[in-house]
Each structure stands twice: as C-alpha cells, then as structure tokens.
Design an enzyme around this catalytic site. Structure first.
Site, PDB file in Angstrom:
ATOM      1  N   ARG A 340       0.861  -1.192   0.000  1.00 52.09           N
ATOM      2  CA  ARG A 340       0.000   0.000   0.000  1.00 52.09           C
ATOM      3  C   ARG A 340       0.898   1.244   0.000  1.00 52.09           C
ATOM      4  O   ARG A 340       0.586   2.266   0.579  1.00 52.09           O
ATOM      5  CB  ARG A 340      -0.916   0.011   1.236  1.00 52.09           C
ATOM      6  CG  ARG A 340      -1.719  -1.257   1.446  1.00 52.09           C
ATOM      7  CD  ARG A 340      -2.725  -1.538   0.316  1.00 52.09           C
ATOM      8  NE  ARG A 340      -3.419  -2.804   0.519  1.00 52.09           N
ATOM      9  CZ  ARG A 340      -3.008  -3.981   0.004  1.00 52.09           C
ATOM     10  NH1 ARG A 340      -1.902  -4.048  -0.739  1.00 52.09           N
ATOM     11  NH2 ARG A 340      -3.713  -5.076   0.220  1.00 52.09           N
ATOM     12  N   ARG A 350       3.322   4.726   5.381  1.00 53.47           N
ATOM     13  CA  ARG A 350       3.298   3.565   6.270  1.00 53.47           C
ATOM     14  C   ARG A 350       4.601   2.807   6.084  1.00 53.47           C
ATOM     15  O   ARG A 350       4.948   2.411   4.980  1.00 53.47           O
ATOM     16  CB  ARG A 350       2.115   2.671   5.906  1.00 53.47           C
ATOM     17  CG  ARG A 350       2.000   1.485   6.841  1.00 53.47           C
ATOM     18  CD  ARG A 350       0.673   0.805   6.699  1.00 53.47           C
ATOM     19  NE  ARG A 350       0.633  -0.002   5.495  1.00 53.47           N
ATOM     20  CZ  ARG A 350      -0.323  -0.907   5.243  1.00 53.47           C
ATOM     21  NH1 ARG A 350      -1.306  -1.057   6.080  1.00 53.47           N
ATOM     22  NH2 ARG A 350      -0.301  -1.609   4.137  1.00 53.47           N
ATOM     23  N   ASP A 357      -2.889  -8.037   4.806  1.00 53.09           N
ATOM     24  CA  ASP A 357      -2.974  -7.576   3.416  1.00 53.09           C
ATOM     25  C   ASP A 357      -1.937  -8.299   2.560  1.00 53.09           C
ATOM     26  O   ASP A 357      -2.225  -8.773   1.466  1.00 53.09           O
ATOM     27  CB  ASP A 357      -2.713  -6.067   3.329  1.00 53.09           C
ATOM     28  CG  ASP A 357      -3.832  -5.256   3.970  1.00 53.09           C
ATOM     29  OD1 ASP A 357      -4.885  -5.839   4.257  1.00 53.09           O
ATOM     30  OD2 ASP A 357      -3.640  -4.041   4.174  1.00 53.09           O
ATOM     31  N   TRP A 487     -10.578  -8.934  10.172  1.00 49.06           N
ATOM     32  CA  TRP A 487     -10.359  -8.329   8.847  1.00 49.06           C
ATOM     33  C   TRP A 487     -10.910  -6.907   8.785  1.00 49.06           C
ATOM     34  O   TRP A 487     -10.336  -6.027   8.145  1.00 49.06           O
ATOM     35  CB  TRP A 487     -11.018  -9.208   7.764  1.00 49.06           C
ATOM     36  CG  TRP A 487     -11.012  -8.552   6.428  1.00 49.06           C
ATOM     37  CD1 TRP A 487     -10.020  -8.611   5.498  1.00 49.06           C
ATOM     38  CD2 TRP A 487     -12.029  -7.709   5.879  1.00 49.06           C
ATOM     39  NE1 TRP A 487     -10.358  -7.852   4.396  1.00 49.06           N
ATOM     40  CE2 TRP A 487     -11.599  -7.291   4.608  1.00 49.06           C
ATOM     41  CE3 TRP A 487     -13.281  -7.261   6.329  1.00 49.06           C
ATOM     42  CZ2 TRP A 487     -12.354  -6.455   3.781  1.00 49.06           C
ATOM     43  CZ3 TRP A 487     -14.042  -6.430   5.514  1.00 49.06           C
ATOM     44  CH2 TRP A 487     -13.573  -6.047   4.257  1.00 49.06           C
ATOM     45  N   ASP A 489     -11.222  -3.536   9.950  1.00 51.22           N
ATOM     46  CA  ASP A 489     -10.510  -2.593  10.820  1.00 51.22           C
ATOM     47  C   ASP A 489     -11.451  -1.727  11.650  1.00 51.22           C
ATOM     48  O   ASP A 489     -11.028  -1.089  12.608  1.00 51.22           O
ATOM     49  CB  ASP A 489      -9.672  -1.637   9.958  1.00 51.22           C
ATOM     50  CG  ASP A 489      -8.470  -2.320   9.350  1.00 51.22           C
ATOM     51  OD1 ASP A 489      -7.983  -3.291   9.935  1.00 51.22           O
ATOM     52  OD2 ASP A 489      -8.019  -1.864   8.279  1.00 51.22           O
ATOM     53  N   LYS A 632     -17.265   2.959   2.401  1.00 50.46           N
ATOM     54  CA  LYS A 632     -16.289   2.062   3.008  1.00 50.46           C
ATOM     55  C   LYS A 632     -16.977   1.004   3.894  1.00 50.46           C
ATOM     56  O   LYS A 632     -17.960   0.419   3.493  1.00 50.46           O
ATOM     57  CB  LYS A 632     -15.222   2.873   3.764  1.00 50.46           C
ATOM     58  CG  LYS A 632     -14.346   3.652   2.784  1.00 50.46           C
ATOM     59  CD  LYS A 632     -13.222   4.421   3.410  1.00 50.46           C
ATOM     60  CE  LYS A 632     -12.189   3.607   4.083  1.00 50.46           C
ATOM     61  NZ  LYS A 632     -10.814   3.864   3.588  1.00 50.46           N
ATOM     62  N   GLN A 686     -10.690   0.218  -3.786  1.00 49.67           N
ATOM     63  CA  GLN A 686     -10.950  -0.338  -2.439  1.00 49.67           C
ATOM     64  C   GLN A 686     -12.446  -0.495  -2.174  1.00 49.67           C
ATOM     65  O   GLN A 686     -12.868  -1.428  -1.527  1.00 49.67           O
ATOM     66  CB  GLN A 686     -10.326   0.572  -1.381  1.00 49.67           C
ATOM     67  CG  GLN A 686     -10.406   0.028   0.018  1.00 49.67           C
ATOM     68  CD  GLN A 686     -10.234   1.115   1.055  1.00 49.67           C
ATOM     69  OE1 GLN A 686     -11.000   2.087   1.090  1.00 49.67           O
ATOM     70  NE2 GLN A 686      -9.210   0.986   1.889  1.00 49.67           N
ATOM     71  N   THR A 705      -5.000  -2.485  -3.596  1.00 48.57           N
ATOM     72  CA  THR A 705      -6.080  -3.013  -2.754  1.00 48.57           C
ATOM     73  C   THR A 705      -6.075  -4.534  -2.800  1.00 48.57           C
ATOM     74  O   THR A 705      -5.766  -5.131  -3.839  1.00 48.57           O
ATOM     75  CB  THR A 705      -7.470  -2.488  -3.215  1.00 48.57           C
ATOM     76  OG1 THR A 705      -8.483  -3.400  -2.786  1.00 48.57           O
ATOM     77  CG2 THR A 705      -7.565  -2.358  -4.725  1.00 48.57           C
ATOM     78  N   GLY A 706      -6.458  -5.119  -1.681  1.00 44.13           N
ATOM     79  CA  GLY A 706      -6.541  -6.577  -1.580  1.00 44.13           C
ATOM     80  C   GLY A 706      -7.576  -7.159  -2.530  1.00 44.13           C
ATOM     81  O   GLY A 706      -7.625  -8.379  -2.740  1.00 44.13           O
TER      82      GLY A 706
HETATM   83  O1  IFM Z   1      -8.931  -5.637   5.970  1.00 39.82           O
HETATM   84  C1  IFM Z   1      -8.733  -4.271   5.960  1.00 39.82           C
HETATM   85  C2  IFM Z   1      -7.374  -4.022   5.376  1.00 39.82           C
HETATM   86  O2  IFM Z   1      -6.393  -4.675   6.119  1.00 39.82           O
HETATM   87  C3  IFM Z   1      -7.084  -2.559   5.284  1.00 39.82           C
HETATM   88  N1  IFM Z   1      -8.117  -1.898   4.562  1.00 39.82           N
HETATM   89  C4  IFM Z   1      -9.451  -2.092   5.078  1.00 39.82           C
HETATM   90  C5  IFM Z   1      -9.797  -3.563   5.186  1.00 39.82           C
HETATM   91  C6  IFM Z   1     -11.183  -3.715   5.802  1.00 39.82           C
HETATM   92  O3  IFM Z   1     -11.282  -3.035   7.028  1.00 39.82           O
END
Ligand code: IFM
Length: 797
Positions: A340, A350, A357, A487, A489, A632, A686, A705-706
């Site tokens: 990230r 960061r 992640d 997961w 946050d 979000k 995201q 993004t994941g």
């Molecule tokens: O899972 C998290 C991730 O680690 C960071 N971005 C937000 C996601 C959901 O809260």
C-alpha cells in the site's frame, strides 16, 4: 460515457479521450525504482521507498500535477501544446490524443497542427532510472521550426513529508548544475563532487538525440510567477534563461530547437534518475544507440507477458478475459510489489507491510509465478511471532529473529499498532495451501524459517503455532477472541469479543492443516484437530446461525452483532461467504445465507459489506460510523469481499450468481459508463459507494487493494474452477449457463495444460465427464504424475 477500450492483443488499455473523470494511472518500474503515471503524464517517481526515496514531486489531492511534462512549441507561430493533453490542455476539437497503458510502460500519442508526437515512458528492466522517449514527426507540407521542452520537477528532499511541509529547511538545501546536456541536482552539498555510485543526494535529468539549446534548474524561472504548468513562461517565450537553482525549488528543464522537413521525424530520449554526474553521463551515453529503447520495451513486454501467459482464458465475456488475462493479473503483481506504498492516494508513509494484506496479496500471483510467491511467503512467516500471531505491521527493514512484538512498547510506538489482531496469521493457511497446490512443493512444509522475535521452526510448525495462537485466545463462548480487530478494521468487538469471520477462518485453517498433517504423517495432531474442529463446529452452529444468516460476532459484553433483529447492520456479507468457503455451512445453510446476501445486500455495483448502514444505532466499537452511510466499511460496497462472494457462489455451483457478482463489481464491466465509476475501468478500487450515497456506483482508492487478489482467486478458483491441492488439480468450473464453451491455457507444475470446457446443455456447475489426452478419467481430478509436457483436457459439463 466511454473513454477507452481494452486492446487484448497488445495487453493495453487505450484511452481515447484524455478528459477522463479522474487521472487514470499506470505503474512503471520495480521495487528498486518505482514510477506512477497518469494518462496525462501526471505522477511521481521514487527510489525504493515512496515516502523516503521520492525524486519526482507530486501534489496529492490536486488533479495529477506535476508530472513528466513534454512541451512542444511551433517557433514560427509561438503556439505551444504538450505531448499529453494536460498540462497545456488544448481544445480537444483540434488536439487529438490517445494514451496506451501497457504492462510497465505508457505511450501517449498526439496530433496537433501537422505535428504528431509520441511520448513513451518506461523504466527499463532491472534498471533504476526512467526513460521518456519523445518522437516528433512533421506531417504537414511545410518546413517547421519547433522547440521541445522536457520538464521534471525534483523534490527538494527525498523524504516526501520534508519536501512538502518543512519548507523553512528544504527550500534552502538544493542546487542545480548544467553539465553535458543534463541538469544535475544536489541536496545538502555545497559543491559538486564526482563519486563512485550515487549517495542518494544527486539526481539528474538529461537528454540524448538533441543539443540542449537552453535550460533551467530553477522551477520559478521555468514556470514564471503566478503561472501554472499549463503556461510556463519559458515555453511561452520559446527559451529558458539558463537560471540554476539556489535556495528555492529546483527542476530539470531542457529546451532544444530544431527544424523538421515535411515527413521528417526527430527522436529525443530524456532520462531521469538518482545518479551522480559521472554515472548519469554513462547512462545517457548508452542511449546514443537508436535501437536501445525498442529493445528495452520488448524486454519489458517479454518479461510481463511471459508471466501473464502462464494463465490465459478465453470465455464469451471479453471483459472477463481482459481482467483475468491482463489487468487484474497485472494489478495483482503491482499490489504484491508495492503493497500500500505508493499511488495517487497512498503517499508511502506507512513504514511496512500489513500482515493480513500482504499474505492475501500473495494469493493473486500464485497461479502466475509460484516462485515469486514463495519468497514472500517465507518473508511473512519470518514475521510471525513465536506465539503464533502475526506482526500487524512488518517493517520494511524487518530483521527476522530480532524484532519486538505488540507486547513491547517499542513496537507499538514504532508502528502505531497497539495489539495483535485476531486474523493475521490465519491468512497463511489458504495462501500456503494455494502455493503448495500450484507448485507441488510439499517439501516446503519442512523448510525451517525463523520467527520474528526468536526461535525458528518448520513451515508446518509455524502453522501449528498459528492454530495454537487462536486456541489460546478465546472468548467466553470458546470462539476465537476478537483481539484488536479482525479483517474489518472498523469493528471492535473487544479483546474477548468473538468474531464469526475469524471462527470460520480458524475452522478452515484446521481443515487445511489436517491435510498437511496427513502429508507429514502426524497422526497425533490429526486426532487433536479432529477433536477441536468438531467442538468449534458445534459452537459456531449453535451460537451463530440465525434462520437465514450467520451473525457477525458477539461483543465482549455479550451483545450479538449482525442479528436479524438489529435496527442497523442486521446483515453482514463476510460471515455468509466465509461460512461456505470454510466448508462449515451445510448445503441448506449455504443456500439460505447466500440467498439472504442477494436479497439484502446486492446492488447494481456489487454487494454491500453490510446493511443498513450505521446512522443512529451504532454500538461503541462500530467505528464504521465515522464514514458516511454507504461508504467504506459503513455499508459501502467494499471491493475485497466481492472476490469471496464470487468464490462462495462458485463453490456452491451457482455459476450464474457468481458471474452476476463479477459483472456488478468488475471495473471492465463499467467501461461504457466510466463517468459513474470515475476510477480506472481496468483496475479494482478499495470500495464503491452504495445505495445511501448520491453518488452510487462511484469507486475510490485505486490500484493498491486486496481486491486484486480476492477477485482473481474468486474467478480462477471459483468461476473457472482451477482447484489445485497437494497432489494434483481438480477442475470444477461454475460458469454462467449461457457460456457454451471456454478454453484455458495454464502452466501447472511446469506442464502445459490446454483445457476445453464444453457446456452444450447450459449447466452452471458440476460435470459429466473429463478426458485427459483422450483418456476418460474417473472424475474431474488430475493426479500430477499423469501429466505429459503438453496436455489436452476436455471437461464436459
Ligand atoms: O482488511 C482491511 C485491510 O487490512 C485494510 N483496509 C481495510 C480492510 C477492511 O477493514
């Protein structure tokens, strides 16, 4: 509205209108030298670290300025424009422009007043500088007197924050010099010294292919006061004033003037990097050979296309093909590489890799490059603490065996992470399973890797400790404790609160480790896991199932979260998808839970994370309320879980639903109404704003993004049904019933597989028969040792 299209042949996204709703970006380079560039050439560059190695300046939260600007001027008329539409921004009725974002290069072409330009930007493979190749051609009938200006705005300090904020210091520490067709910038150095290699304080911007006629090393001298990048005084006047920087902002501005006969072409190669005088001269010299840039571009394509070609699919959906074959895959690599750390949203501050992640990011590239994945898995295992938990943040200078942990004040102070999270190390299980499945490398389980703080163990031992970590931290109902967070946050259930998501993860991890234990012939451990997994099953089923859904968790004080009875947040997506992925839900529960998701959470743009959004009934710990409703974690369409729901539907054999969710959330599917999505139509973001927002369908936080990895897994493992395990490959597609045929080319454990799936009867899951090299198989599973070098596989649905 449509701004571009996918060129699947070239593996490029082609932007045909430069006035895109937001800057649409691409990534160039490697971890050693990174660059981000928009379709209007905006963006920045850095050596190793986005925060500490920044060499090209960028203004966050503006459009996308400044950038790698190339200005062209007609010296007869005084008219000028730029090789990208912005920053000059000529009238699009007369200025034609196309941008091709490719795999690690970007090419922007323009046509204006009888001059065509082509600006090609890339970082050569294994090099730590960047190339901007400008080609100009006179397509008019008359001789043209032209000027070209290359402009690079250096930072005054490699640290991004110092450069942007600490002006009383950084405005007074740089100087520029003009030497051998280049501007050289030094930081904190009173005189120019030639050194062996760069000490990080010298940058250069030079060119080859033309003599520099005039130059500026001072930003204000180039732009002029009260002007913008769209109308620099030097370009307006037709020359720079040879002003070098001393106590203000530095830049590299190189002007050259020349004449082009009708049909004649001129090529100028600009190079930018962090090198000293001597080294930069050597770099520039190499580009005097006119064939070098073409050769380098070919090398980049061979490198990237080589990786992507390890998995290529042909389905009736061109959008699905473009995402899986090129853009989702490339995004997975970019997210894997940059974590990230650097985008138009993340400025790189960061100082490390987020544990969950990063372990998830790895999953997106395993089917394309298992060896690359293995390296990072090793690294992440070395960031697991000896108690089995993961370090929430793994510092870039991570020193395995010697790190502090969340139990130490020093770690908390350095990272800002106050405690362990419940889920971090549990992500290792599916990631390692996928790696071993794809590679066949069961020997990896025996490899010895250090823990972050002390001691070492085999990979198998690391995984056992991860299970132990969760078993030793339980809530009152004997489900894994919520600890700092799972997961999500934004969800604080309390240290002893209990999360169904983590409970499903643990249940799934137990199934995976059981297979590993069988391979390791560890019967005692299998017995233990059978016992505790059975107990966990009973606990989850008795506490967390409510009619047609699984609840989200139980707070430390006993309050149930995500109950049907709740006024807000009564339905959560992740517990439903993970109940299926983990293998815990029975068929009936799975059907009911997924149906509830469709009924209560689905939207035209994907599935909401939960609903209704928190407005009046948030509990203490529901941090999502900080966000506007439908944004979000507060009821937005969080993109990462889209991959999980696609996977869950596929595992149930619901190909139509799985593809419906792919369609809703896929960037490529929004290509024709890109003005609603705003973000690049070729990469995931995201999240997307949902129903409560006046901007429903607008997506945010591009590239890093994941989502890249979860959607890739949802499509490859789910829809396409590529499910490797320790000993072979199961092929179990779940496709839309109107797909009559799909083909897949896959490299599996070094062997080539040409897979054809025939679906004449319009099924959406299941299979009738499968043939390997003409021989009918018992079922849809292929054992590794039955494979030849080249294999033809036919699966009939
Ligand atoms: O899972 C998290 C991730 O680690 C960071 N971005 C937000 C996601 C959901 O809260």
């Amino acid at each position: 509205m449509k701004y571009g299209y996918f060129d699947e042949e070239q593996k490029e996204y082609v932007i045909t209108r430069p006035d895109t709703p937001a800057p649409w970006a691409n990534y160039l380079g490697s971890p050693d030298y990174g660059a981000i560039i928009s379709n209007n050439a905006g963006g920045y560059s850095f050596v190793k670290s986005g925060a500490n190695g920044r060499i090209l300046r960028y203004h966050f939260n503006s459009d996308d300025t400044p950038g790698r600007y190339l200005y062209i001027r007609d010296d007869a008329s005084g008219d000028y424009w730029s090789a990208s539409w912005q920053p000059v921004g000529k009238d699009l009725a007369v200025y034609k422009n196309e941008c091709r974002h490719g795999t690690a290069y970007t090419k922007i072409t323009a046509e204006y007043q009888g001059i065509t330009s082509e600006a090609l930007y890339y970082v050569p493979l294994n090099k730590t500088y960047e190339v901007w190749r400008l080609r100009l051609q006179n397509t008019s009938q008359t001789e043209r007197k032209l000027s070209a200006f290359g402009y690079a705005e250096f930072t005054n300090d490699s640290n991004y924050e110092q450069d942007q904020i600490n002006l009383q210091y950084t405005l007074f520490i740089t100087k520029t010099y003009f030497k051998n067709n280049k501007i050289l910038q030094t930081i904190n150095q009173n005189e120019l010294k030639d050194k062996e290699g760069s000490n990080g304080k010298e940058r250069f911007f030079g060119c080859v292919g033309t003599e520099v006629t005039s130059y500026n090393g001072d930003k204000t001298a180039f732009l002029g006061s009260y002007r913008t990048y769209g109308n620099p005084i030097a370009v307006e006047k037709g020359h720079c004033d040879n002003v070098l920087n001393y106590n203000s902002n530095s830049c590299g501005a190189l002007h050259s003037s020349f004449t082009l006969q009708p049909g004649e072409t001129k090529e100028i190669v600009y190079i930018l990097g962090r090198y000293n005088d001597k080294d930069s001269d050597e770099i520039l010299k190499a580009y005097e050979d006119p064939g070098v840039t073409e050769k380098e571009i070919q090398e980049l394509k061979d490198y990237w296309h080589g990786k992507l070609n390890n998995f290529q699919v042909n389905t009736p959906s061109s959008e699905f093909n473009s995402m899986i074959n090129t853009w989702n895959a490339y995004q997975c690599f970019i997210t894997f590489i940059w974590s990230r750390a650097a985008s138009f949203i993340y400025c790189g501050q960061r100082n490390g890799y987020g544990y969950r992640d990063t372990v998830q990011d790895i999953q997106g590239i395993i089917h394309l490059d298992p060896a690359m994945a293995k390296e990072r898995i090793r690294f992440m295992l070395s960031a697991q603490v000896d108690n089995g938990g993961g370090l929430p943040l793994v510092k870039y200078d991570h020193n395995a065996g010697n790190e502090d942990t969340p139990d130490d004040y020093s770690y908390v102070q350095a990272t800002g992470h106050p405690a362990y999270r419940a889920d971090d190390a549990l992500w290792l299980f599916p990631t390692i399973l996928k790696y071993i499945g794809e590679s066949g490398d069961t020997g990896f389980l025996k490899e010895v890797i250090p823990y972050a703080n002390k001691e070492e163990d085999t990979v198998y031992g690391h995984l056992k400790r991860a299970i132990r970590f969760s078993m030793e931290r339980q809530g009152d109902h004997k489900m894994p404790a919520g600890l700092h967070a799972d997961w999500n946050d934004c969800l604080r259930l309390g240290k002893k609160g209990e999360s169904t998501f983590v409970a499903f993860q643990l249940y799934y991890a137990m199934s995976i480790i059981k297979d590993f234990a069988k391979d390791q012939k560890d019967s005692e451990y299998i017995e233990y896991i059978n016992k505790v997994q059975g107990e966990l099953f009973d606990t989850i089923q008795s506490l967390c199932w409510e009619d047609d859904r699984y609840i989200r968790g139980i707070k430390e004080d006993g309050q149930v979260i995500g109950s049907k009875k709740d006024a807000e947040a009564s339905m959560w997506l992740n517990p439903q998808s993970w109940a299926v992925i983990s293998g815990l839900a029975d068929r009936e529960q799975g059907e009911a839970a997924l149906e509830s998701v469709h009924r209560e959470l689905n939207t035209p743009y994907g599935v909401r994370l939960m609903a209704p959004s928190f407005v009046d009934h948030a509990f203490p710990g529901a941090l999502a309320i900080l966000f506007n409703p439908s944004t979000k974690e507060n009821g937005g369409i969080f993109s990462q879980p889209q991959g999980w729901i696609i996977l869950a539907e596929s595992l149930m054999g619901h190909g139509n639903r799985a593809f419906e969710y792919f369609k809703g959330s896929s960037p490529a599917m929004q290509n024709d109404h890109a003005e609603i999505r705003v973000l690049e139509p070729y990469v995931h973001g995201q999240f997307t704003e949902s129903t409560d927002s006046p901007f429903e369908g607008r997506s945010h936080v591009h590239w890093l993004t994941g989502t890249a990895s979860t959607v890739m897994v949802g499509c490859v493992e789910g829809i396409l049904g590529m499910r490797p395990d320790l000993y072979g490959l199961r092929i179990a597609p779940s496709i839309p019933s109107d797909w009559k045929e799909i083909t897949i080319k896959k490299v599996f454990r070094g062997k080539s597989l040409n897979i054809r799936v025939e679906n004449k009867d319009g099924a959406e899951g299941g299979y009738k028969e499968m043939y390997l090299n003409g021989v009918r198989q018992e079922d849809n599973y292929i054992v590794e040792n039955s494979l030849k070098e080249e294999n033809e596989i036919l699966l009939v649905m």
